[in-house]
Enzyme design. Structure first.
Site, mmCIF file in Angstrom:
data_model
loop_
_atom_site.group_PDB
_atom_site.id
_atom_site.type_symbol
_atom_site.label_atom_id
_atom_site.label_comp_id
_atom_site.label_asym_id
_atom_site.label_seq_id
_atom_site.Cartn_x
_atom_site.Cartn_y
_atom_site.Cartn_z
ATOM 1 C CG ASN A 42 -15.995 37.812 57.154
ATOM 2 O OD1 ASN A 42 -15.548 38.671 57.911
ATOM 3 N ND2 ASN A 42 -15.764 37.836 55.858
ATOM 4 C CB ILE A 43 -14.220 32.591 60.674
ATOM 5 C CG1 ILE A 43 -14.369 33.558 61.862
ATOM 6 C CG2 ILE A 43 -12.986 31.709 60.833
ATOM 7 C CD1 ILE A 43 -14.676 32.883 63.186
ATOM 8 C CB CYS A 53 -21.785 34.931 57.392
ATOM 9 S SG CYS A 53 -21.876 34.528 55.654
ATOM 10 C CD GLU A 55 -24.352 38.537 58.562
ATOM 11 O OE1 GLU A 55 -23.249 37.952 58.511
ATOM 12 O OE2 GLU A 55 -24.829 39.153 57.603
ATOM 13 C CB CYS A 86 -25.407 35.328 52.669
ATOM 14 S SG CYS A 86 -25.263 33.987 53.868
#
Ligand code: THU
Length: 135
Positions: A42-43, A53, A55, A86
């Site tokens: 995640n950034i 996220c 993913e 999410c």
């Protein structure tokens, strides 16, 4: 590359997470059908809503390299239960991954939960729905 190795790759990627606001570090590892693994973390951003996220970072990295056939996705965080993608990521996963592809959720305690893309987002809105529009 087995499931345990893919989880290890996700944990490795978690080390690169940039999450100074939530302090919730997430790692993802996307296994392409050709055997290549794309890592994601995640950034976050000071403008919170533009955070991405783990993913989606992994999926977009693969797509941007011209790779679009995927076999499995592992995601991990230090949480009480295996971390669950999410809603926004579920929509992106549903767009690019086979319905029966395995999603492997885990946490630092070693809890692992597996499901399919379809389990994550049943009744997904998809490109087939758009193709049915006439006029
Ligand atoms: N996050 C992910 O990267 N993946 C998930 O599956 C859950 C949430 C990130 C977004 C944000 O940086 C932080 O975790 C807290 O929501």
């Amino acid at each position: 590359m087995d499931i345990e190795q893919l989880i290890q790759e996700a944990k490795r990627s978690r080390g690169n997470a940039y999450a100074p606001y939530s302090k919730f570090l997430v790692g993802a590892a996307l296994l392409a059908k050709d055997g290549t693994v794309y890592l994601g973390c995640n950034i976050e951003n000071a403008a919170y809503s533009v955070t991405v996220c783990a993913e989606r970072v992994a999926i977009f990295k693969a797509l941007s390299e011209g790779v679009s056939e995927f076999a499995a996705l592992a995601v991990t965080a230090d949480a009480d239960r295996p971390v669950s993608p999410c809603g926004a990521c579920r929509q992106v996963i549903a767009e690019h991954c086979p319905k029966n592809m395995k999603i492997i959720m885990s946490n630092s305690k070693g809890n692992i939960q597996e499901c399919t893309v379809m389990d994550l987002l049943p009744f997904a809105f998809s490109r087939e729905d758009l193709n049915e529009q006439h006029d």
